[in-house]
Scaffold this motif. Structure first.
Motif, PDB file in Angstrom:
ATOM      1  N   GLY A   1       0.787  -1.221   0.000  1.00 55.64           N
ATOM      2  CA  GLY A   1       0.000   0.000   0.000  1.00 55.64           C
ATOM      3  C   GLY A   1       0.820   1.273   0.000  1.00 55.64           C
ATOM      4  O   GLY A   1       0.278   2.358  -0.223  1.00 55.64           O
ATOM      5  N   LYS A   2       2.133   1.175   0.242  1.00 55.28           N
ATOM      6  CA  LYS A   2       3.001   2.353   0.203  1.00 55.28           C
ATOM      7  C   LYS A   2       3.187   2.869  -1.216  1.00 55.28           C
ATOM      8  O   LYS A   2       3.649   3.992  -1.415  1.00 55.28           O
ATOM      9  N   VAL A   3       2.857   2.034  -2.206  1.00 54.65           N
ATOM     10  CA  VAL A   3       2.937   2.466  -3.603  1.00 54.65           C
ATOM     11  C   VAL A   3       1.751   3.397  -3.891  1.00 54.65           C
ATOM     12  O   VAL A   3       0.589   3.034  -3.669  1.00 54.65           O
ATOM     13  N   ASP A   4       2.038   4.593  -4.404  1.00 51.37           N
ATOM     14  CA  ASP A   4       0.982   5.576  -4.662  1.00 51.37           C
ATOM     15  C   ASP A   4       0.001   5.084  -5.723  1.00 51.37           C
ATOM     16  O   ASP A   4       0.399   4.501  -6.743  1.00 51.37           O
ATOM     17  N   MET A   5      -1.282   5.340  -5.485  1.00 52.09           N
ATOM     18  CA  MET A   5      -2.363   5.068  -6.437  1.00 52.09           C
ATOM     19  C   MET A   5      -2.485   3.589  -6.812  1.00 52.09           C
ATOM     20  O   MET A   5      -3.046   3.249  -7.849  1.00 52.09           O
ATOM     21  N   LEU A   6      -1.974   2.702  -5.968  1.00 52.18           N
ATOM     22  CA  LEU A   6      -2.021   1.271  -6.288  1.00 52.18           C
ATOM     23  C   LEU A   6      -3.461   0.775  -6.346  1.00 52.18           C
ATOM     24  O   LEU A   6      -3.821  -0.004  -7.238  1.00 52.18           O
ATOM     25  N   SER A   7      -4.301   1.214  -5.405  1.00 54.53           N
ATOM     26  CA  SER A   7      -5.691   0.747  -5.393  1.00 54.53           C
ATOM     27  C   SER A   7      -6.435   1.179  -6.651  1.00 54.53           C
ATOM     28  O   SER A   7      -7.227   0.413  -7.208  1.00 54.53           O
ATOM     29  N   VAL A   8      -6.168   2.404  -7.135  1.00 49.51           N
ATOM     30  CA  VAL A   8      -6.816   2.883  -8.358  1.00 49.51           C
ATOM     31  C   VAL A   8      -6.369   2.054  -9.560  1.00 49.51           C
ATOM     32  O   VAL A   8      -7.193   1.676 -10.413  1.00 49.51           O
ATOM     33  N   CYS A   9      -5.078   1.759  -9.630  1.00 46.56           N
ATOM     34  CA  CYS A   9      -4.550   0.954 -10.746  1.00 46.56           C
ATOM     35  C   CYS A   9      -5.175  -0.439 -10.758  1.00 46.56           C
ATOM     36  O   CYS A   9      -5.599  -0.932 -11.820  1.00 46.56           O
ATOM     37  N   ILE A  10      -5.245  -1.073  -9.598  1.00 48.71           N
ATOM     38  CA  ILE A  10      -5.827  -2.415  -9.526  1.00 48.71           C
ATOM     39  C   ILE A  10      -7.304  -2.379  -9.898  1.00 48.71           C
ATOM     40  O   ILE A  10      -7.802  -3.242 -10.633  1.00 48.71           O
ATOM     41  N   ALA A  11      -8.027  -1.367  -9.402  1.00 47.44           N
ATOM     42  CA  ALA A  11      -9.454  -1.252  -9.719  1.00 47.44           C
ATOM     43  C   ALA A  11      -9.673  -1.085 -11.222  1.00 47.44           C
ATOM     44  O   ALA A  11     -10.574  -1.701 -11.805  1.00 47.44           O
ATOM     45  N   LEU A  12      -8.846  -0.281 -11.871  1.00 52.47           N
ATOM     46  CA  LEU A  12      -8.981  -0.083 -13.316  1.00 52.47           C
ATOM     47  C   LEU A  12      -8.657  -1.366 -14.089  1.00 52.47           C
ATOM     48  O   LEU A  12      -9.300  -1.677 -15.101  1.00 52.47           O
ATOM     49  N   ILE A  13      -7.679  -2.116 -13.613  1.00 50.51           N
ATOM     50  CA  ILE A  13      -7.351  -3.396 -14.254  1.00 50.51           C
ATOM     51  C   ILE A  13      -8.521  -4.366 -14.124  1.00 50.51           C
ATOM     52  O   ILE A  13      -8.906  -5.046 -15.088  1.00 50.51           O
ATOM     53  N   VAL A  14      -9.096  -4.436 -12.924  1.00 53.78           N
ATOM     54  CA  VAL A  14     -10.263  -5.305 -12.704  1.00 53.78           C
ATOM     55  C   VAL A  14     -11.423  -4.877 -13.596  1.00 53.78           C
ATOM     56  O   VAL A  14     -12.125  -5.713 -14.172  1.00 53.78           O
ATOM     57  N   LEU A  15     -11.626  -3.574 -13.719  1.00 54.15           N
ATOM     58  CA  LEU A  15     -12.707  -3.059 -14.565  1.00 54.15           C
ATOM     59  C   LEU A  15     -12.479  -3.448 -16.026  1.00 54.15           C
ATOM     60  O   LEU A  15     -13.416  -3.871 -16.718  1.00 54.15           O
ATOM     61  N   LEU A  16     -11.260  -3.310 -16.499  1.00 55.38           N
ATOM     62  CA  LEU A  16     -10.948  -3.655 -17.890  1.00 55.38           C
ATOM     63  C   LEU A  16     -11.181  -5.136 -18.154  1.00 55.38           C
ATOM     64  O   LEU A  16     -11.781  -5.522 -19.168  1.00 55.38           O
ATOM     65  N   ILE A  17     -10.732  -5.973 -17.213  1.00 52.91           N
ATOM     66  CA  ILE A  17     -10.941  -7.423 -17.361  1.00 52.91           C
ATOM     67  C   ILE A  17     -12.432  -7.750 -17.362  1.00 52.91           C
ATOM     68  O   ILE A  17     -12.900  -8.573 -18.159  1.00 52.91           O
TER      69      ILE A  17
END
Length: 382
Positions: free
Chosen positions: A155-171
């Motif tokens: 979680g220390k990586v910035d914007m990680l949750s947004v990136c994962i959510a967008l990947i899930v959305l694309l899939i």
């Protein structure tokens, strides 16, 4: 104390369930009951957060939050908001959506079913962001440490949750939406899923931004209030505590309303994974909201927050499960009973784990006390 605090909630529950059974039958009774339990379980952390902030307010602002606030929570977020979602997704007016639900339930059901992909994508992304932000945040207590500890480091990586959510959305858009189009023969929902999912993500970020804004305002107000009090003490002056408390309480009230709205989203959106009937939804979520308010009052009046530290974890795991279920339902149908019980099981498991933790801590404390008594006895014998 319990009856005085939860009396209205008990009365609303009895009347609501009786009305559901009388008006729509036992199926409605069961769905409303599950929705009530789901709302209580998902909003438990909301009650704890509310209590922690509400206890800082004076009696006047507490009454404002618990009167005006309950109207907004029950009639605004739990009744109006589901209708608005259906109206927007089905491209009809709010009044028309209600009239269709009352007069032409078959046509209404068709509209909601056709709009389900958009609702599921919007809600799935909103709930997924709540779950991911919780999992990626470093916390004192960890329920499933083997999973939560490494995720907190990531979680220390910035914007990680947004990136994962967008990947899930694309899939989801290129799998569930496309496969649903192929199997049902309806129009391709990929673009709809993408657009609705991005809207859900934006909604979460806006609500989170507003919450952060009011929280920062509150901290600034409290800091300024403290500085003025210190300055007054040094100069031997008297500061108008009522005015300062009023300003701070006003920001507290705004902050609590935004927080309450953000917590309401997960219950309302999650309810679409259980039923599309807006009146069952409003009734069940309204009953749940009454208990959340009663629990908030109870925690404030008791002067202490709950000791069951894993309940918040269980609620967020339930949110994550609902997010996944909503995305899956873009193509596959999942039983409403299974969907509702998943949250109940997760909350029950976290509650049981909290009880075991408390008993273990008590045992350790008693062991240390016995050891201290034994040493004292040896010393006195010598």
């Amino acid at each position: 104390m319990v009856l005085k605090t939860f009396g209205w909630s008990f009365a609303v529950t009895a009347l609501g369930l009786a009305f559901a059974a009388w008006q729509w039958g036992w199926e409605a009774f069961g769905i409303v009951l599950i929705l009530s339990i789901l709302e209580i379980s998902l909003s438990f952390d909301n009650a704890v957060v509310n209590a922690g902030i509400l206890k800082k307010m004076n009696a006047f602002w507490q009454k404002i939050f618990l009167t005006i606030g309950i109207l907004i929570a029950v009639f605004g977020m739990r009744l109006v908001f589901p209708v608005v979602i259906v109206a927007i997704s089905a491209k009809v007016g709010p009044i028309e959506a209600v009239q269709l639900a009352l007069d032409q339930p078959g046509q209404y059901e068709d509209l909601v079913t056709d709009a389900h992909a958009a609702i599921a994508a919007f809600g799935g992304m909103f709930l997924l962001m709540i779950f991911l932000d919780f999992m990626f945040e470093e916390r004192e207590h960890k329920w499933l440490a083997w999973l939560e500890r490494p995720l907190a480091k990531l979680g220390k990586v910035d914007m990680l949750s947004v990136c994962i959510a967008l990947i899930v959305l694309l899939i989801s858009a290129v799998t569930f939406a496309t496969q649903a189009h192929t199997s049902t023969g309806h129009a391709d929902k990929s673009a709809t899923v993408l657009l609705s999912g991005v809207a859900g993500l934006i909604t979460y970020l806006v609500v989170g931004g507003l919450s952060g804004y009011f929280e920062d305002k509150l901290e600034e107000e409290e800091e300024r209030e403290h500085e003025e009090e210190e300055q007054a003490k040094r100069e031997g002056k008297q500061v108008s505590a009522v005015g300062l408390a009023g300003k701070a309480a006003f920001f507290l009230f705004l902050y609590l309303e935004v927080l309450d709205a953000s917590f309401s989203f997960d219950g309302v959106i999650g309810a679409f994974a259980i039923t599309n009937h807006i009146f069952w939804m409003a009734l069940g979520l309204g009953i749940g909201a009454m208990y959340v308010r009663s629990l908030t009052v109870y925690l404030v009046r008791q002067g202490t927050l709950d000791d069951y530290v894993y309940l918040e974890h269980g609620a967020h795991y339930a949110i994550g499960a609902l997010a996944v279920i909503l995305l899956i339902t873009i193509q596959h149908e999942i039983s409403e009973i299974i969907t509702g019980l998943i949250g109940v099981v997760l909350i029950a498991a976290s509650f049981w784990s909290s009880i075991r933790r408390n008993k273990a801590l008590e045992a350790v404390a008693e062991g240390k006390a016995d050891a201290s008594d034994g040493k004292a006895g040896v010393s006195s014998g010598v």
